[in-house]
Scaffold this motif. Structure first.
Motif: not given
Length: 611
Positions: A110-123
């Motif tokens: 149930g945890a939430v992992l955050g990251f910037d989707g604009n600075a993370t590659n799709a793969s």
């Protein structure tokens, strides 16, 4: 960076994480274009960790922080992370899990992992989804949480755009667009979305200054059968650049509108229209938009392969540029060895230069050439133990004196009108141990054997890597990096899709080596706390012959810089190895002597005499 600064920044990030309900936050070293070197605006991981290497991923948890990096940076990372409480995770080492495996094992349900989707590659974003979905972990990628607490963040770059004449390429932007559309037709694609910056520079025949030492412009492109739209950050354009875009039928739109345009295409294109995307070279945010169209073509863009195979005109310019660059480095080697000799004869403890000063000296020599408009990366001048760090960088406030003993490793290159260079030489400053000579000689043997390879059409770099590593492997020694990488043409110093490496990785593409590609050949030895050795030449793939058994390819040297004979132990070489070395040294003299004065020629002739 002071450890207190790192701790304060991470503390502020944790406060923001608590406010929005994010349990863990992941910061990669990426921009929306999957660039190897990113502009200051996207140096988020460096800001929060203090680690300055070009590759690293920081995971911030409620009570701990971890940083993953590869073998090039183990020594550097240990030094820069000391006192911060950040745990170093050495990628590829026994017992060290991948980021996704670690998250799967340590994030609670149930945890939430955050990251910037604009600075993370799709793969990578897809890998996170796959690894964490069964645990009920949700991903929050729509907000740049780390950026929201970054004080005085640099702005997005908006440097000048430079148009390169067709005479440097042998073909025009219109020609290249025609090639790309032809490949789109073959694959049944109606539109192609490209975020990879060097691909776009290749296609549009422009260069910029948005990323240090990499002459690119921040942009995306959407290409259809009839139209081409370039989404580029706000800046002014010279008249010739604007006219070039108009003549090439390229429409300009704001950089930040790329996602909206992609969304519009996904929503409004005919149901049977197919969009070509490359999940390896686009952001997770863009991929999430594009994947709503189910009939996508998901594979490398055609520009990547086309860019790697240089035209006849480009190869001619490259050969000229590498000779010019080899002359500069050879002159530098003569100067630095002269200082070492004087210091030894005068029994001085230093040659009178620090690593930082030596690097600056070479930079000045290179940039004095009117055709050299930049370095291709920050020069590495590493003495003694510092050379064990593959991507060490001496700083004005943190460097070593160069002593008249041991090795000085210098890895450097330039951005010239007509090509990008990269070359490494390990230079003898004075007395060496037998072990140092042995490791130098084995590295040299590996470099020469790979350069002399004859191989069948269809081989990738993985078929050839053993030629460079075998002399070291036989002694139980390995270097924690690939043996070779492609090099751009007035672009990035590292370029794919081809490479030379030994390890199979299903997540990394392999590309056949074909005539027109250029690739580095750089085995070495890195002994932590003692010294580092790397000998790097750049090779051009050529066609040798066709026999009843097939077509055979080989290499030709582009780099012509002498090998320091003082470090060579001939007793460790076969007669064939000695012959290859003598032939290379002879070619160095024949190639460079016409560009040197009489004193320089006499010095070089002595350096390259047969062993």
């Amino acid at each position: 960076m002071k450890k207190e600064t790192v701790l304060n920044r991470i503390s502020r990030l944790r406060e923001k994480m608590d406010q929005v309900g994010v349990y863990a936050y992941l910061i990669l070293t990426e921009d929306p274009h999957r660039s190897e070197y990113v502009c200051d605006y996207y140096q988020t991981r460096r800001y929060f960790s203090g680690f300055t290497g070009s590759n690293g991923s920081l995971l911030v948890l409620p009570d701990s922080c971890l940083l993953w990096t590869d073998g090039r940076y183990f020594v550097q990372a240990e030094k820069e992370l000391a006192g911060t409480g950040i745990e170093l995770m050495k990628i590829g080492e026994p017992g060290v899990p991948t980021i996704t495996a670690y998250l799967k094992d340590h994030l609670p349900e149930g945890a939430v992992l955050g990251f910037d989707g604009n600075a993370t590659n799709a793969s990578f974003g897809m890998a996170l989804e796959k690894a964490l979905c069964d645990k009920g972990v949700s991903l929050s990628y729509g907000t740049d949480l780390a950026g929201s607490v970054w004080e005085d963040r640099p702005p997005l770059p908006s440097g000048d755009v430079r148009l390169i004449p067709d005479s440097y390429f042998g073909e025009s932007t219109a020609d290249r667009l025609l090639k790309v559309r032809s490949r789109m037709e073959e694959r049944g694609a109606d539109a192609l979305f490209i975020s990879k910056l060097d691909d776009l520079m290749w296609l549009l025949e422009i260069r910029g200054s948005d990323v240090k030492h990499t002459p690119v412009v921040m942009c995306h492109a959407l290409i259809t059968k009839k139209d081409a739209t370039l989404f580029i950050s706000d800046r002014s354009f010279a008249d010739d650049v604007r006219l070039h875009f108009e003549r090439s039928a390229i429409t300009l739109k704001p950089y930040e509108k790329a996602a909206d345009a992609l969304d519009e295409y996904v929503l409004n294109a005919p149901a049977d229209a197919r969009l070509w995307i490359d999940p390896e070279q686009m952001s997770f945010r863009s991929f999430q938009i594009a994947k709503r169209r189910e009939n996508n073509i998901s594979e490398p863009a055609p520009t990547d392969e086309m860019k790697a195979v240089k035209t006849k005109t480009e190869l001619e310019h490259l050969r000229t540029v590498y000779i010019k660059d080899s002359v500069i480095l050879t002159r530098f080697i003569r100067k630095i060895k002269g200082l070492a000799k004087e210091a030894a004869e005068g029994k001085k403890p230093s040659i009178g230069l620090t690593e930082f000063e030596a690097g600056e000296m070479l930079d000045r020599m290179r940039l004095a050439d009117p055709d050299c408009f930049d370095l291709s990366f920050s020069t590495i001048a590493a003495y003694g133990p510092n050379a064990a760090m593959m991507h060490y960088k001496a700083l004005p406030e943190d460097h070593a004196d160069i002593r008249p003993e041991g090795f000085l490793l210098v890895d450097s290159g330039g951005q010239y009108m007509g090509g990008t260079t990269d070359v490494t030489r390990t230079i003898v400053m004075g007395a060496l141990t037998d072990e140092m000579k042995k490791h130098f000689t084995l590295s040299l043997v590996g470099m020469l054997r790979l350069a002399h390879a004859h191989f069948l059409k269809g081989c990738t770099g993985r078929n050839l890597d053993i030629l460079a590593r075998a002399p070291l492997w036989e002694e139980g020694i390995d270097y924690k990096c690939g043996t070779g990488h492609g090099i751009g043409y007035m672009l990035g110093v590292h370029e794919g899709p081809h490479n030379i490496r030994w390890r199979y990785n299903k997540e990394l593409p392999e590309a056949e080596l074909v005539p027109g590609m250029i690739v580095s050949d750089e085995p070495g030895v890195y002994k932590a706390g003692a010294y580092g050795i790397r000998i790097e030449n750049i090779l051009e793939v050529t066609e040798l012959e066709t026999t009843p058994d097939g077509t055979f390819y080989g290499f030709r040297h582009l780099t012509y810089v002498p090998i320091d004979p003082e470090a060579v132990d001939v007793s460790l070489m076969t007669p064939q190895d000695v012959s290859l070395l003598n032939a290379y040294q002879r070619a160095v003299y024949e190639t460079l002597s016409q560009h040197l004065n009489e004193d320089e020629k006499a010095w070089l002739k002595d350096i390259v005499k047969p062993l």
